[in-house]
Design a protein around this motif. Sequence first.
Motif, PDB file in Angstrom:
ATOM      1  N   TRP A 162      40.024  38.711  32.503  1.00 59.37           N
ATOM      2  CA  TRP A 162      41.156  37.843  32.684  1.00 59.37           C
ATOM      3  C   TRP A 162      41.175  36.843  33.898  1.00 59.37           C
ATOM      4  CZ3 TRP A 162      45.599  37.403  30.675  1.00 59.37           C
ATOM      5  CH2 TRP A 162      46.071  38.285  29.730  1.00 59.37           C
ATOM      6  N   THR A 163      40.183  37.301  34.886  1.00 60.47           N
ATOM      7  CA  THR A 163      40.133  36.264  36.051  1.00 60.47           C
ATOM      8  C   THR A 163      39.483  34.944  35.267  1.00 60.47           C
ATOM      9  OG1 THR A 163      39.851  38.105  37.901  1.00 60.47           O
ATOM     10  CG2 THR A 163      39.041  35.749  38.240  1.00 60.47           C
ATOM     11  N   ARG A 164      38.419  35.175  34.733  1.00 60.15           N
ATOM     12  CA  ARG A 164      37.979  34.040  34.045  1.00 60.15           C
ATOM     13  C   ARG A 164      39.004  33.306  33.186  1.00 60.15           C
ATOM     14  NH1 ARG A 164      32.771  37.107  33.562  1.00 60.15           N
ATOM     15  NH2 ARG A 164      33.680  38.063  31.759  1.00 60.15           N
ATOM     16  N   TYR A 165      39.704  33.974  32.228  1.00 58.00           N
ATOM     17  CA  TYR A 165      40.646  33.247  31.287  1.00 58.00           C
ATOM     18  C   TYR A 165      41.518  32.565  32.165  1.00 58.00           C
ATOM     19  CZ  TYR A 165      44.528  33.242  27.881  1.00 58.00           C
ATOM     20  OH  TYR A 165      45.520  32.753  27.111  1.00 58.00           O
ATOM     21  N   LEU A 166      42.189  32.966  33.080  1.00 57.40           N
ATOM     22  CA  LEU A 166      43.099  32.421  33.983  1.00 57.40           C
ATOM     23  C   LEU A 166      42.606  31.269  34.833  1.00 57.40           C
ATOM     24  CD1 LEU A 166      45.308  35.406  35.176  1.00 57.40           C
ATOM     25  CD2 LEU A 166      46.133  33.686  33.345  1.00 57.40           C
ATOM     26  N   ALA A 167      41.376  31.536  35.417  1.00 60.59           N
ATOM     27  CA  ALA A 167      40.834  30.409  36.240  1.00 60.59           C
ATOM     28  C   ALA A 167      40.328  29.348  35.765  1.00 60.59           C
ATOM     29  CB  ALA A 167      40.057  31.179  37.355  1.00 60.59           C
TER      30      ALA A 167
END
Length: 257
Positions: free
Chosen positions: A156-161
Amino acid sequence: MERFTRTDPRPGVAVLTMSRPEKLNAMDETWFRELASVMGSIGVDDDVRAVVLTGGGRAFSAGGDLDMFAGLAGEVARVRPHLKLVYDAFSAVERCAVPVVAAVNGLAFGGGAELALACDVVLAAESARFSFKEATVGLMPGYGIVRGPDVLGRHWTRYLALTGREVDAARAERAGLVQEVHPDGELLPAAVALAAEMAAHSTLAVRVGKAFVNRDAVGGFSESVEAITLLFGTPEHRDAVTAFRAARGRRPTQEET
Protein backbone atom coordinates in the motif's frame (compact mmCIF):
# COMPACT_ATOMS: atom_id res chain seq x y z
CA MET A 1 -0.92 29.85 18.36
CA GLU A 2 -1.42 31.06 14.79
CA ARG A 3 -2.07 27.74 13.08
CA PHE A 4 -4.02 25.83 15.74
CA THR A 5 -6.88 26.51 18.12
CA ARG A 6 -7.63 24.44 21.20
CA THR A 7 -10.91 23.57 22.87
CA ASP A 8 -11.61 21.19 25.76
CA PRO A 9 -15.05 19.68 25.08
CA ARG A 10 -14.88 16.99 27.76
CA PRO A 11 -12.80 16.38 30.87
CA GLY A 12 -9.42 15.04 29.88
CA VAL A 13 -9.95 15.67 26.14
CA ALA A 14 -8.37 18.47 24.10
CA VAL A 15 -9.34 19.20 20.50
CA LEU A 16 -6.68 20.82 18.32
CA THR A 17 -8.08 22.35 15.15
CA MET A 18 -5.82 23.43 12.31
CA SER A 19 -6.95 26.98 11.70
CA ARG A 20 -5.77 27.98 8.25
CA PRO A 21 -8.89 27.11 6.22
CA GLU A 22 -8.24 29.71 3.52
CA LYS A 23 -5.08 27.74 2.62
CA LEU A 24 -6.70 24.33 3.16
CA ASN A 25 -4.63 24.11 6.36
CA ALA A 26 -1.44 23.99 4.31
CA MET A 27 1.69 23.40 6.37
CA ASP A 28 4.35 26.12 6.56
CA GLU A 29 7.29 26.51 8.93
CA THR A 30 5.08 28.18 11.56
CA TRP A 31 2.70 25.22 11.37
CA PHE A 32 5.47 22.67 11.93
CA ARG A 33 6.97 24.59 14.86
CA GLU A 34 3.59 25.06 16.52
CA LEU A 35 2.63 21.40 16.15
CA ALA A 36 5.87 20.24 17.80
CA SER A 37 5.45 22.79 20.58
CA VAL A 38 1.81 22.06 21.35
CA MET A 39 2.32 18.30 21.34
CA GLY A 40 5.17 18.70 23.80
CA SER A 41 3.12 20.90 26.13
CA ILE A 42 0.05 18.66 25.99
CA GLY A 43 2.16 15.65 26.85
CA VAL A 44 3.02 17.18 30.22
CA ASP A 45 -0.43 18.69 30.89
CA ASP A 46 -2.05 16.64 33.67
CA ASP A 47 -5.50 17.86 32.58
CA VAL A 48 -5.20 16.28 29.11
CA ARG A 49 -5.38 12.51 28.73
CA ALA A 50 -6.29 12.29 25.03
CA VAL A 51 -6.17 14.61 22.01
CA VAL A 52 -8.30 14.98 18.88
CA LEU A 53 -6.55 16.56 15.89
CA THR A 54 -8.75 17.89 13.08
CA GLY A 55 -8.91 20.57 10.41
CA GLY A 56 -10.94 23.72 10.20
CA GLY A 57 -12.97 24.24 7.04
CA ARG A 58 -13.26 21.62 4.30
CA ALA A 59 -9.77 20.14 4.61
CA PHE A 60 -7.82 18.19 7.17
CA SER A 61 -4.64 19.44 5.52
CA ALA A 62 -3.62 19.83 1.89
CA GLY A 63 0.00 19.31 2.91
CA GLY A 64 3.06 21.47 2.45
CA ASP A 65 2.55 25.08 1.37
CA LEU A 66 3.67 25.40 -2.25
CA ASP A 67 4.90 28.94 -1.67
CA MET A 68 7.25 27.56 0.98
CA PHE A 69 8.37 24.82 -1.44
CA ALA A 70 9.15 27.42 -4.08
CA GLY A 71 11.59 29.05 -1.67
CA LEU A 72 13.30 25.73 -0.98
CA ALA A 73 13.67 24.41 -4.54
CA GLY A 74 17.37 24.08 -5.29
CA GLU A 75 18.41 25.46 -1.89
CA VAL A 76 20.08 22.40 -0.37
CA ALA A 77 21.41 24.33 2.62
CA ARG A 78 17.84 25.22 3.58
CA VAL A 79 16.20 21.91 2.69
CA ARG A 80 17.96 19.76 5.30
CA PRO A 81 16.93 21.86 8.33
CA HIS A 82 13.44 22.21 6.87
CA LEU A 83 13.05 18.43 6.57
CA LYS A 84 14.31 17.98 10.12
CA LEU A 85 11.66 20.47 11.26
CA VAL A 86 9.00 18.45 9.39
CA TYR A 87 10.09 15.12 10.87
CA ASP A 88 10.38 16.59 14.36
CA ALA A 89 6.78 17.85 14.11
CA PHE A 90 5.34 14.52 12.96
CA SER A 91 7.49 12.63 15.47
CA ALA A 92 6.16 14.90 18.24
CA VAL A 93 2.71 13.42 17.55
CA GLU A 94 4.12 9.90 17.92
CA ARG A 95 6.09 10.84 21.05
CA CYS A 96 3.24 12.73 22.72
CA ALA A 97 2.59 10.88 25.97
CA VAL A 98 -1.18 10.76 25.44
CA PRO A 99 -3.17 9.22 22.54
CA VAL A 100 -3.74 11.42 19.49
CA VAL A 101 -6.90 10.70 17.49
CA ALA A 102 -7.03 12.13 13.97
CA ALA A 103 -10.46 13.30 12.80
CA VAL A 104 -9.88 13.62 9.06
CA ASN A 105 -12.69 15.90 7.98
CA GLY A 106 -11.78 16.39 4.33
CA LEU A 107 -8.83 16.08 2.00
CA ALA A 108 -5.56 14.85 3.50
CA PHE A 109 -2.92 15.26 0.82
CA GLY A 110 0.85 15.02 1.08
CA GLY A 111 1.81 16.03 4.59
CA GLY A 112 -1.85 15.77 5.61
CA ALA A 113 -1.80 12.02 4.87
CA GLU A 114 1.57 11.74 6.62
CA LEU A 115 0.13 13.48 9.68
CA ALA A 116 -2.60 10.84 9.78
CA LEU A 117 0.14 8.17 9.77
CA ALA A 118 1.67 9.81 12.84
CA CYS A 119 -1.56 9.72 14.86
CA ASP A 120 -2.46 6.78 17.09
CA VAL A 121 -5.96 6.23 15.69
CA VAL A 122 -7.57 7.71 12.57
CA LEU A 123 -11.26 8.42 12.09
CA ALA A 124 -12.40 9.84 8.75
CA ALA A 125 -15.47 11.52 7.33
CA GLU A 126 -17.14 9.77 4.42
CA SER A 127 -16.01 12.65 2.18
CA ALA A 128 -12.35 12.42 3.22
CA ARG A 129 -9.72 11.72 0.57
CA PHE A 130 -6.11 10.69 1.06
CA SER A 131 -3.11 10.99 -1.23
CA PHE A 132 0.67 11.21 -1.17
CA LYS A 133 0.73 14.02 -3.74
CA GLU A 134 4.49 14.51 -3.54
CA ALA A 135 5.06 12.29 -6.59
CA THR A 136 3.18 14.84 -8.72
CA VAL A 137 5.80 17.52 -7.97
CA GLY A 138 8.91 15.38 -8.27
CA LEU A 139 9.21 14.45 -4.59
CA MET A 140 8.44 11.54 -2.28
CA PRO A 141 6.69 11.67 1.13
CA GLY A 142 9.82 11.60 3.29
CA TYR A 143 8.07 10.75 6.55
CA GLY A 144 5.51 8.60 4.74
CA ILE A 145 7.97 6.27 3.04
CA VAL A 146 9.65 5.62 6.40
CA ARG A 147 6.51 5.17 8.51
CA GLY A 148 4.10 3.97 5.82
CA PRO A 149 5.35 0.35 5.74
CA ASP A 150 4.73 0.06 9.51
CA VAL A 151 1.15 1.31 9.23
CA LEU A 152 0.04 0.33 5.73
CA GLY A 153 2.50 -2.37 4.72
CA ARG A 154 4.92 -2.15 1.84
CA HIS A 155 2.43 -2.73 -0.99
CA TRP A 156 0.00 0.00 0.00
CA THR A 157 2.86 2.41 0.71
CA ARG A 158 4.31 1.82 -2.73
CA TYR A 159 0.87 2.07 -4.35
CA LEU A 160 0.20 5.47 -2.80
CA ALA A 161 3.69 6.96 -2.81
CA LEU A 162 4.67 5.97 -6.35
CA THR A 163 1.40 6.98 -8.04
CA GLY A 164 0.12 10.04 -6.17
CA ARG A 165 -3.39 8.61 -6.55
CA GLU A 166 -6.24 9.62 -4.30
CA VAL A 167 -8.21 7.10 -2.25
CA ASP A 168 -11.49 7.69 -0.47
CA ALA A 169 -12.18 7.02 3.19
CA ALA A 170 -13.59 3.53 2.61
CA ARG A 171 -10.51 2.43 0.69
CA ALA A 172 -8.20 4.05 3.25
CA GLU A 173 -9.99 2.01 5.91
CA ARG A 174 -9.33 -1.19 3.96
CA ALA A 175 -5.67 -0.21 3.67
CA GLY A 176 -5.38 0.20 7.43
CA LEU A 177 -4.82 3.95 7.47
CA VAL A 178 -8.32 4.61 8.86
CA GLN A 179 -9.98 2.70 11.70
CA GLU A 180 -13.51 4.16 11.50
CA VAL A 181 -15.50 6.03 8.85
CA HIS A 182 -18.39 8.30 9.88
CA PRO A 183 -20.90 10.57 8.14
CA ASP A 184 -19.40 14.04 7.80
CA GLY A 185 -21.57 15.65 10.46
CA GLU A 186 -20.89 12.88 12.96
CA LEU A 187 -17.10 12.71 12.65
CA LEU A 188 -15.97 15.14 15.34
CA PRO A 189 -18.46 13.92 17.99
CA ALA A 190 -17.34 10.34 17.29
CA ALA A 191 -13.66 11.31 17.62
CA VAL A 192 -14.29 13.19 20.86
CA ALA A 193 -16.26 10.22 22.25
CA LEU A 194 -13.41 7.86 21.37
CA ALA A 195 -10.85 10.17 22.97
CA ALA A 196 -13.04 10.44 26.06
CA GLU A 197 -13.19 6.65 26.27
CA MET A 198 -9.40 6.54 26.27
CA ALA A 199 -9.20 9.38 28.78
CA ALA A 200 -11.49 7.52 31.18
CA HIS A 201 -8.99 4.69 31.60
CA SER A 202 -5.93 4.66 33.83
CA THR A 203 -3.67 7.48 32.63
CA LEU A 204 -0.54 5.50 33.38
CA ALA A 205 -1.83 2.36 31.65
CA VAL A 206 -2.75 4.29 28.48
CA ARG A 207 0.60 6.07 28.40
CA VAL A 208 2.48 2.81 28.85
CA GLY A 209 0.38 1.16 26.14
CA LYS A 210 1.11 3.93 23.62
CA ALA A 211 4.80 4.02 24.49
CA PHE A 212 5.26 0.29 24.03
CA VAL A 213 3.33 0.09 20.77
CA ASN A 214 5.52 2.91 19.41
CA ARG A 215 8.79 1.69 20.93
CA ASP A 216 10.23 0.57 17.57
CA ALA A 217 8.97 3.59 15.62
CA VAL A 218 12.41 5.14 15.21
CA GLY A 219 15.14 5.24 12.61
CA GLY A 220 15.24 5.77 8.87
CA PHE A 221 14.72 9.51 8.94
CA SER A 222 18.34 10.60 8.45
CA GLU A 223 18.53 8.60 5.22
CA SER A 224 15.17 9.99 4.14
CA VAL A 225 16.41 13.55 4.72
CA GLU A 226 19.32 13.04 2.35
CA ALA A 227 17.18 11.37 -0.33
CA ILE A 228 14.43 14.00 -0.28
CA THR A 229 17.01 16.83 -0.16
CA LEU A 230 18.35 15.61 -3.50
CA LEU A 231 14.84 15.57 -4.98
CA PHE A 232 14.27 19.19 -3.96
CA GLY A 233 17.18 20.14 -6.23
CA THR A 234 15.90 18.45 -9.39
CA PRO A 235 14.55 20.36 -12.41
CA GLU A 236 11.43 18.16 -12.31
CA HIS A 237 10.54 19.46 -8.85
CA ARG A 238 11.23 23.10 -9.68
CA ASP A 239 9.23 22.93 -12.90
CA ALA A 240 6.32 21.15 -11.21
CA VAL A 241 6.10 23.70 -8.42
CA THR A 242 6.17 26.54 -10.95
CA ALA A 243 3.37 24.89 -12.93
CA PHE A 244 1.24 24.26 -9.84
CA ARG A 245 1.62 27.85 -8.64
CA ALA A 246 0.66 29.16 -12.07
CA ALA A 247 -2.38 26.88 -12.17
CA ARG A 248 -3.38 28.00 -8.67
CA GLY A 249 -3.71 31.54 -9.94
CA ARG A 250 -6.32 30.39 -12.46
CA ARG A 251 -8.47 28.47 -9.96
CA PRO A 252 -10.57 29.60 -6.96
CA THR A 253 -8.68 27.23 -4.62
CA GLN A 254 -5.06 26.22 -4.54
CA GLU A 255 -3.61 22.77 -4.95
CA GLU A 256 -1.05 21.95 -2.31
CA THR A 257 1.25 18.95 -1.98
